[in-house]
Scaffold this motif. Structure first.
Motif, PDB file in Angstrom:
ATOM      1  N   GLY A  98       0.839  -1.195   0.000  1.00 30.53           N
ATOM      2  CA  GLY A  98       0.000   0.000   0.000  1.00 30.53           C
ATOM      3  C   GLY A  98       0.872   1.243   0.000  1.00 30.53           C
ATOM      4  N   TRP A  99       0.320   2.336   0.531  1.00 26.68           N
ATOM      5  CA  TRP A  99       1.042   3.607   0.525  1.00 26.68           C
ATOM      6  C   TRP A  99       2.317   3.544   1.361  1.00 26.68           C
ATOM      7  N   MET A 100       2.288   2.841   2.487  1.00 26.43           N
ATOM      8  CA  MET A 100       3.491   2.743   3.318  1.00 26.43           C
ATOM      9  C   MET A 100       4.578   1.956   2.589  1.00 26.43           C
ATOM     10  N   ALA A 101       4.205   0.872   1.954  1.00 24.42           N
ATOM     11  CA  ALA A 101       5.182   0.102   1.179  1.00 24.42           C
ATOM     12  C   ALA A 101       5.722   0.937   0.025  1.00 24.42           C
ATOM     13  N   PHE A 102       4.863   1.709  -0.620  1.00 27.55           N
ATOM     14  CA  PHE A 102       5.298   2.582  -1.710  1.00 27.55           C
ATOM     15  C   PHE A 102       6.327   3.591  -1.213  1.00 27.55           C
ATOM     16  N   ALA A 103       6.052   4.216  -0.069  1.00 31.13           N
ATOM     17  CA  ALA A 103       6.993   5.200   0.480  1.00 31.13           C
ATOM     18  C   ALA A 103       8.324   4.541   0.836  1.00 31.13           C
ATOM     19  N   TRP A 104       8.278   3.389   1.475  1.00 30.47           N
ATOM     20  CA  TRP A 104       9.507   2.696   1.875  1.00 30.47           C
ATOM     21  C   TRP A 104      10.306   2.259   0.650  1.00 30.47           C
ATOM     22  N   ILE A 105       9.655   1.739  -0.352  1.00 32.71           N
ATOM     23  CA  ILE A 105      10.344   1.310  -1.569  1.00 32.71           C
ATOM     24  C   ILE A 105      10.970   2.512  -2.271  1.00 32.71           C
ATOM     25  N   CYS A 106      10.272   3.647  -2.291  1.00 32.22           N
ATOM     26  CA  CYS A 106      10.835   4.863  -2.905  1.00 32.22           C
ATOM     27  C   CYS A 106      12.071   5.334  -2.145  1.00 32.22           C
ATOM     28  N   VAL A 107      12.029   5.293  -0.825  1.00 31.73           N
ATOM     29  CA  VAL A 107      13.202   5.678  -0.029  1.00 31.73           C
ATOM     30  C   VAL A 107      14.380   4.764  -0.352  1.00 31.73           C
ATOM     31  N   MET A 108      14.137   3.455  -0.426  1.00 31.49           N
ATOM     32  CA  MET A 108      15.216   2.514  -0.745  1.00 31.49           C
ATOM     33  C   MET A 108      15.752   2.744  -2.157  1.00 31.49           C
ATOM     34  N   ALA A 109      14.871   3.011  -3.122  1.00 26.96           N
ATOM     35  CA  ALA A 109      15.309   3.224  -4.501  1.00 26.96           C
ATOM     36  C   ALA A 109      16.139   4.497  -4.624  1.00 26.96           C
ATOM     37  N   VAL A 110      15.713   5.572  -3.982  1.00 25.70           N
ATOM     38  CA  VAL A 110      16.468   6.826  -4.039  1.00 25.70           C
ATOM     39  C   VAL A 110      17.812   6.659  -3.346  1.00 25.70           C
ATOM     40  N   ALA A 111      17.831   5.978  -2.209  1.00 25.56           N
ATOM     41  CA  ALA A 111      19.094   5.753  -1.499  1.00 25.56           C
ATOM     42  C   ALA A 111      20.043   4.895  -2.342  1.00 25.56           C
ATOM     43  N   TYR A 112      19.530   3.859  -2.977  1.00 30.13           N
ATOM     44  CA  TYR A 112      20.368   2.998  -3.808  1.00 30.13           C
ATOM     45  C   TYR A 112      20.892   3.750  -5.027  1.00 30.13           C
ATOM     46  N   TRP A 113      20.053   4.611  -5.606  1.00 29.73           N
ATOM     47  CA  TRP A 113      20.453   5.387  -6.771  1.00 29.73           C
ATOM     48  C   TRP A 113      21.478   6.447  -6.393  1.00 29.73           C
ATOM     49  N   ALA A 114      21.336   7.090  -5.231  1.00 28.64           N
ATOM     50  CA  ALA A 114      22.208   8.189  -4.839  1.00 28.64           C
ATOM     51  C   ALA A 114      23.482   7.731  -4.143  1.00 28.64           C
ATOM     52  N   TYR A 115      23.553   6.505  -3.681  1.00 24.91           N
ATOM     53  CA  TYR A 115      24.695   6.043  -2.898  1.00 24.91           C
ATOM     54  C   TYR A 115      26.041   6.204  -3.608  1.00 24.91           C
ATOM     55  N   PRO A 116      26.213   5.847  -4.876  1.00 25.20           N
ATOM     56  CA  PRO A 116      27.533   6.009  -5.509  1.00 25.20           C
ATOM     57  C   PRO A 116      27.984   7.471  -5.557  1.00 25.20           C
ATOM     58  N   ALA A 117      27.057   8.386  -5.823  1.00 23.13           N
ATOM     59  CA  ALA A 117      27.429   9.802  -5.877  1.00 23.13           C
ATOM     60  C   ALA A 117      27.837  10.312  -4.496  1.00 23.13           C
ATOM     61  N   ILE A 118      27.115   9.918  -3.486  1.00 27.65           N
ATOM     62  CA  ILE A 118      27.448  10.337  -2.120  1.00 27.65           C
ATOM     63  C   ILE A 118      28.788   9.751  -1.697  1.00 27.65           C
ATOM     64  N   ARG A 119      29.007   8.491  -2.023  1.00 24.79           N
ATOM     65  CA  ARG A 119      30.261   7.839  -1.658  1.00 24.79           C
ATOM     66  C   ARG A 119      31.452   8.479  -2.369  1.00 24.79           C
ATOM     67  N   SER A 120      31.287   8.820  -3.652  1.00 26.85           N
ATOM     68  CA  SER A 120      32.408   9.424  -4.383  1.00 26.85           C
ATOM     69  C   SER A 120      32.696  10.832  -3.880  1.00 26.85           C
TER      70      SER A 120
END
Length: 131
Positions: A98-120
């Motif tokens: 539902g909406w909570m799963a959608f929010a959590w999945i979006c947080v994980m996707a954004v974190a996974y997408w942004a992690y290499p840039a933050i690490r570099s």
């Protein structure tokens, strides 16, 4: 296994069309399943991010298997209280997505997408630069 006799079905030319119509019956009111649809699309995007970054499907397969397992365990081990003030966070599709799963999945996707840039950036700032 079962002692009952199977129910007899009379198959006709339109039987397949009736089955397809029954499959899409829940889409008569698309806003009722919008939360589940967006959550599952978000999961698909996360799985595709994993596939594109690793170059293999193993990570996506593992994450999908884990998500299916979590959904199955939550459905079997919890009771959905539709009278709760927070019931809108849980989807009507399966009682989990539902909406909570959608929010959590979006947080994980954004974190996974942004992690290499933050690490570099962190590595660049903390690099020992000798002129």
């Amino acid at each position: 296994f079962s002692q009952s006799t199977p129910q007899r079905f009379d198959f006709t030319f339109v039987s397949g069309f009736r089955v397809v119509g029954d499959i899409f019956a829940s889409f008569e009111r698309p806003l009722d399943v919008l939360d589940s649809f967006l959550a599952l699309c978000g999961l698909g995007i996360l799985l595709s991010l994993i596939r594109s970054r690793t170059g293999a499907i193993a990570g996506g397969v593992g994450l999908h298997a884990g998500a299916v397992c979590v959904i199955w365990v939550l459905r079997k081990s919890s009771h959905l209280n539709r009278d709760s003030n927070w019931a809108w966070l849980v989807g009507s599709y399966d009682g989990v997505i539902g909406w909570m799963a959608f929010a959590w999945i979006c947080v994980m996707a954004v974190a996974y997408w942004a992690y290499p840039a933050i690490r570099s950036q962190w590595a660049y700032r903390n690099a020992d630069v000798n002129p």
